[in-house]
Design a protein around this motif. Structure first.
Motif, mmCIF file in Angstrom:
data_model
loop_
_atom_site.group_PDB
_atom_site.id
_atom_site.type_symbol
_atom_site.label_atom_id
_atom_site.label_comp_id
_atom_site.label_asym_id
_atom_site.label_seq_id
_atom_site.Cartn_x
_atom_site.Cartn_y
_atom_site.Cartn_z
ATOM 1 N N ARG A 175 -30.973 -32.449 4.479
ATOM 2 C CA ARG A 175 -31.728 -33.399 6.166
ATOM 3 C C ARG A 175 -31.210 -34.534 5.912
ATOM 4 O O ARG A 175 -31.548 -34.865 5.686
ATOM 5 N N ASP B 25 -33.336 -37.386 11.328
ATOM 6 C CA ASP B 25 -34.495 -36.736 10.835
ATOM 7 C C ASP B 25 -35.576 -36.643 10.733
ATOM 8 O O ASP B 25 -36.114 -36.442 9.004
ATOM 9 N N PRO B 26 -37.301 -37.829 11.680
ATOM 10 C CA PRO B 26 -38.199 -38.280 10.473
ATOM 11 C C PRO B 26 -38.822 -36.746 9.921
ATOM 12 O O PRO B 26 -38.966 -35.932 11.027
ATOM 13 N N THR C 80 -42.296 -45.466 15.252
ATOM 14 C CA THR C 80 -44.105 -44.731 14.692
ATOM 15 C C THR C 80 -43.719 -43.503 13.714
ATOM 16 O O THR C 80 -42.499 -43.358 13.246
ATOM 17 N N ALA D 32 -45.482 -39.614 12.781
ATOM 18 C CA ALA D 32 -45.772 -37.909 12.935
ATOM 19 C C ALA D 32 -47.333 -37.540 11.956
ATOM 20 O O ALA D 32 -46.798 -37.917 10.782
ATOM 21 N N PRO E 82 -41.427 -31.091 6.094
ATOM 22 C CA PRO E 82 -40.510 -30.603 6.981
ATOM 23 C C PRO E 82 -40.459 -28.869 6.268
ATOM 24 O O PRO E 82 -40.912 -29.164 5.517
ATOM 25 N N ILE F 181 -45.327 -31.468 19.204
ATOM 26 C CA ILE F 181 -45.275 -32.624 19.255
ATOM 27 C C ILE F 181 -45.257 -33.573 20.233
ATOM 28 O O ILE F 181 -44.705 -33.298 21.487
ATOM 29 N N LEU G 173 -43.283 -33.658 23.242
ATOM 30 C CA LEU G 173 -41.700 -34.243 22.364
ATOM 31 C C LEU G 173 -40.356 -32.683 21.980
ATOM 32 O O LEU G 173 -39.988 -32.016 21.644
ATOM 33 N N ARG G 174 -41.861 -31.687 21.207
ATOM 34 C CA ARG G 174 -41.661 -30.225 21.264
ATOM 35 C C ARG G 174 -42.518 -29.871 21.277
ATOM 36 O O ARG G 174 -43.527 -29.871 21.158
ATOM 37 N N LEU H 230 -35.419 -38.223 20.691
ATOM 38 C CA LEU H 230 -36.520 -38.985 19.718
ATOM 39 C C LEU H 230 -36.815 -37.644 18.854
ATOM 40 O O LEU H 230 -37.143 -38.147 17.573
ATOM 41 N N ALA H 231 -36.872 -36.764 18.825
ATOM 42 C CA ALA H 231 -37.279 -35.336 18.179
ATOM 43 C C ALA H 231 -36.226 -34.596 18.301
ATOM 44 O O ALA H 231 -35.188 -34.371 18.455
ATOM 45 N N PRO H 232 -35.524 -35.282 17.286
ATOM 46 C CA PRO H 232 -34.369 -33.675 16.003
ATOM 47 C C PRO H 232 -34.262 -32.811 17.202
ATOM 48 O O PRO H 232 -33.700 -31.723 17.165
ATOM 49 N N GLY H 233 -36.345 -32.239 17.034
ATOM 50 C CA GLY H 233 -36.713 -31.341 17.066
ATOM 51 C C GLY H 233 -35.539 -31.375 19.249
ATOM 52 O O GLY H 233 -35.915 -29.918 19.142
HETATM 53 P P1 AMP Z 1 -39.980 -29.921 11.333
HETATM 54 O O1 AMP Z 1 -38.602 -30.253 10.385
HETATM 55 O O2 AMP Z 1 -40.895 -29.049 11.715
HETATM 56 O O3 AMP Z 1 -40.963 -30.714 10.119
HETATM 57 O O4 AMP Z 1 -40.012 -30.968 12.198
HETATM 58 C C1 AMP Z 1 -40.421 -32.558 12.165
HETATM 59 C C2 AMP Z 1 -39.470 -33.464 13.649
HETATM 60 O O5 AMP Z 1 -41.244 -33.853 14.187
HETATM 61 C C3 AMP Z 1 -38.351 -33.962 13.548
HETATM 62 O O6 AMP Z 1 -37.554 -33.085 13.577
HETATM 63 C C4 AMP Z 1 -38.809 -34.299 14.455
HETATM 64 O O7 AMP Z 1 -38.659 -34.085 16.160
HETATM 65 C C5 AMP Z 1 -40.154 -34.977 15.157
HETATM 66 N N1 AMP Z 1 -40.415 -36.140 14.345
HETATM 67 C C6 AMP Z 1 -41.054 -36.478 13.571
HETATM 68 N N2 AMP Z 1 -41.218 -38.054 13.140
HETATM 69 C C7 AMP Z 1 -41.018 -38.471 14.328
HETATM 70 C C8 AMP Z 1 -41.157 -39.724 15.296
HETATM 71 N N3 AMP Z 1 -41.929 -40.224 14.399
HETATM 72 N N4 AMP Z 1 -41.074 -39.383 16.804
HETATM 73 C C9 AMP Z 1 -41.242 -38.117 17.094
HETATM 74 N N5 AMP Z 1 -40.614 -36.801 16.557
HETATM 75 C C10 AMP Z 1 -40.906 -36.999 15.422
#
Ligand code: AMP
Ligand code: MG
Length: 317
Positions: free
Chosen positions: A49, A53-54, A109, A111, A134, A172, A183-184, A210-213
């Motif tokens: 990853r 990507d947070p 920030t 999540a 994740p 999200i 955001l998602r 902001l959100a790679p999602g």
């Molecule tokens: P996942 O891979 O399904 O656990 O997705 C985690 C997703 O959370 C990331 O790809 C981001 O889209 C979102 N996310 C996590 N931390 C943040 C943050 N600080 N700001 C915005 N989005 C975040």
């Protein structure tokens, strides 16, 4: 891979800074001690990853928010989490310095969510740190909703908690301002959030997400995946259809195989089966092209189509 239901063993692994796959109601997560940067780094390595990507932190008790979020949540947000936690809702807000930069990819920030899966809850209750987790898949691939989907190296244990009932990732929500922004899209729908915040909306895509999602391509099967429309030319051989319900007959095409998201047209059931059916076709040697019937974008249908469009994006010709 070592798989079972031994929560104590999982606890020991996590305390040592190792990785454990845990079941959640959304999808299976690849978990590490969120306060241990080295353990968190292993998540990125194992998933391949990108570090931009947070990760989402998982907690079991509201009190844990104090050590993660810089400011206390406004009352109206507390009402929201009283309704939806534990469950598939992630909140993003300014972080404290307890949260290592690697968790939030250097963002200010973080999540956080509280999963409802009983095994995830038991696991979290045994730990005195939150879990960064994740989805337990390689970056960009389909998320796992049963242990058999998991295909990762470098993990110490897989906790088997059966099938993930929601089946798609959490919603999200950015809660730093007065009105939340999605955001998602995910397991909790926009409409459910609007009962608390009528002005809530889904954030429009930006070039610097902001959100790679929010990336247009994500969650992809390894075979061509196409969302059907009236002019789609379906391949004559090796075509598999993911149809919505038993009632869907709008497409007269020939398909070698058909799988159904929900016999009775239940949206929640459809969400819980989406990744599962994509996995099934992905590993089926008779299928070379995966097609899907589009779903009405209402309620959780928004999240289902969000995942489907992202999965299809790289296959658009
Ligand atoms: P996942 O891979 O399904 O656990 O997705 C985690 C997703 O959370 C990331 O790809 C981001 O889209 C979102 N996310 C996590 N931390 C943040 C943050 N600080 N700001 C915005 N989005 C975040
Ligand atoms: Mg993921």
């Amino acid at each position: 891979m070592l798989t079972g239901t031994d929560i104590q063993f999982a606890v020991e692994c996590l305390r040592k800074g190792e990785l454990v796959v845990m079941p959640t109601e959304t999808v299976y997560g690849l978990a590490a001690n969120a306060f241990d940067s080295l353990a968190v780094a292993k998540i990125f390595e194992v998933k391949k990853r990108p570090f931009f990507d947070p990760l989402i932190l998982h907690i079991h008790d509201l009190k844990q928010l104090d050590e993660l979020f810089e400011a206390p949540l406004q009352d109206n947000y507390i009402k929201l989490i009283n309704k939806f936690w534990p469950g598939p809702l992630t909140l993003v807000s300014s972080k404290t310095s307890n949260v290592p930069a690697i968790v939030s990819s250097g963002l200010s920030t973080v999540a956080v969510r509280m999963p409802s899966h009983p095994m995830a809850r038991k696991l979290l209750q045994e730990l005195d740190f939150p879990l960064a987790a994740p989805s337990a898949n390689l970056f960009g691939c389909l998320s796992p909703t049963i242990p058999a989907h998991i295909n990762l190296e470098g993990i110490s244990y897989i906790l088997d908690g059966g099938k993930s009932l929601v089946g798609i990732e959490s919603t999200i929500l950015m809660v730093d301002g007065n009105e939340p922004q999605i955001l998602r899209p995910g397991g909790i729908s926009l409409e459910e959030i609007q009962e608390f915040f009528p002005a809530a909306k889904i954030m429009q895509k930006t070039l610097d997400p902001l959100a790679p999602g929010q990336l247009e391509s994500h969650y992809s099967p390894l075979k061509p995946f196409i969302i059907l429309n009236a002019s789609t030319q379906v391949h004559k051989e090796g075509a598999g259809l993911i149809q919505f319900s038993a009632a869907s007959s709008m497409f007269d095409f020939h398909f070698d195989k058909r799988l159904m998201l929900s016999k009775n047209g239940d949206m929640l059931e459809a969400a819980s089966n989406l990744f599962e059916l994509l996995h099934q076709f992905e590993s089926d040697p008779d299928i070379s092209f995966i097609y899907m019937e589009p779903i009405t974008e209402n309620g959780i249908g928004v999240a289902i189509m969000d995942r489907a469009k992202k999965a299809a994006f790289r296959w658009i010709e």
